[in-house]
Enzyme design. Structure first.
Site, PDB file in Angstrom:
ATOM      1  N   HIS A  70       9.151  -9.289   0.793  1.00 28.55           N
ATOM      2  CA  HIS A  70       9.099  -8.288  -0.150  1.00 28.55           C
ATOM      3  C   HIS A  70       9.780  -7.700  -0.818  1.00 28.55           C
ATOM      4  CE1 HIS A  70       7.590  -4.552   3.299  1.00 28.55           C
ATOM      5  NE2 HIS A  70       8.373  -5.123   3.639  1.00 28.55           N
ATOM      6  N   GLY A  81      12.756  -2.678  11.297  1.00 24.80           N
ATOM      7  CA  GLY A  81      11.042  -1.550  10.779  1.00 24.80           C
ATOM      8  C   GLY A  81      10.487  -3.135  10.025  1.00 24.80           C
ATOM      9  N   GLN A  82       9.758  -3.657  10.752  1.00 25.46           N
ATOM     10  CA  GLN A  82       9.077  -5.235  10.403  1.00 25.46           C
ATOM     11  C   GLN A  82       7.619  -5.009  11.258  1.00 25.46           C
ATOM     12  OE1 GLN A  82       9.451  -9.566  12.228  1.00 25.46           O
ATOM     13  NE2 GLN A  82       8.001  -9.686  10.707  1.00 25.46           N
ATOM     14  N   SER A  83       6.620  -4.513  10.250  1.00 28.15           N
ATOM     15  CA  SER A  83       5.136  -3.856  11.318  1.00 28.15           C
ATOM     16  C   SER A  83       4.198  -4.516  11.117  1.00 28.15           C
ATOM     17  CB  SER A  83       4.870  -2.763  10.640  1.00 28.15           C
ATOM     18  OG  SER A  83       4.550  -2.768   9.479  1.00 28.15           O
ATOM     19  N   HIS A 125       5.873 -12.020   5.394  1.00 32.14           N
ATOM     20  CA  HIS A 125       5.670 -11.796   4.281  1.00 32.14           C
ATOM     21  C   HIS A 125       7.240 -11.134   3.378  1.00 32.14           C
ATOM     22  CE1 HIS A 125       5.672  -8.191   7.396  1.00 32.14           C
ATOM     23  NE2 HIS A 125       6.081  -7.622   6.196  1.00 32.14           N
ATOM     24  N   ILE A 135       0.902  -1.225   0.336  1.00 36.05           N
ATOM     25  CA  ILE A 135       0.006  -0.289  -0.112  1.00 36.05           C
ATOM     26  C   ILE A 135       0.781   1.247   0.309  1.00 36.05           C
ATOM     27  CG2 ILE A 135      -0.270   0.329   2.371  1.00 36.05           C
ATOM     28  CD1 ILE A 135      -3.195   0.758   2.110  1.00 36.05           C
TER      29      ILE A 135
END
Ligand code: 5GP
Ligand code: ZN
Length: 119
Positions: A107, A98-100, A105, A36
């Site tokens: 990238h 920065g894994q949120s 997943h 997104i």
């Protein structure tokens, strides 16, 4: 929702179709959709349909599942036209990376030259 999904997980809800996503790939084990907030012209998130927290979870040691994710990445790179120009596959693990989202997943980023090491 199936028992291998979590009702409060964003990506489980995306896979279930409860939250809309821009699908780029779908098979028995893997779902992939556009990020997104893309960090490159092509930025796709490749996720297992089963809820697996991250690469450190025991289920993430399933070689067949990891292979399915990598095969999907190969197919998506071809589909997106970045297989020749190049692309980057990234697992973010933990806060410093920065894994949120706590659903495994991968990238896939491409479509422009990328700096190394990343910022
Ligand atoms: P992480 O930072 O955990 O490695 O990656 C999570 C990614 O999910 C981020 O790049 C973020 O932009 C993306 N993301 C977060 N929420 C949504 C959403 O609702 N839909 C889509 N398509 N991507 C999302
Ligand atoms: Zn999940």
């Amino acid at each position: 929702m199936a028992e291998d999904t979590q009702a409060d997980c964003l990506f489980c809800r995306i896979i279930a179709g409860e939250i809309p996503s821009d699908k780029v790939y779908d098979d028995a084990q893997v779902y992939a959709f556009r990020d997104i907030n893309p960090g490159a012209p092509t930025h796709v998130l490749i996720v297992p349909k089963r809820h697996i927290r991250d690469v450190t979870a025991p289920e993430a040691a399933d070689g067949a599942l990891l292979l399915a994710l990598l095969r999907a990445a190969n197919t998506i790179a071809q589909q997106e036209g970045v297989a020749e120009s190049g692309y980057r596959l990234v697992w973010n693990v933990g806060p410093d990376a920065g894994q949120s989202v706590l659903h495994l997943h991968l990238h896939l980023l491409g479509g422009r030259p990328m700096a190394w090491p990343p910022g």
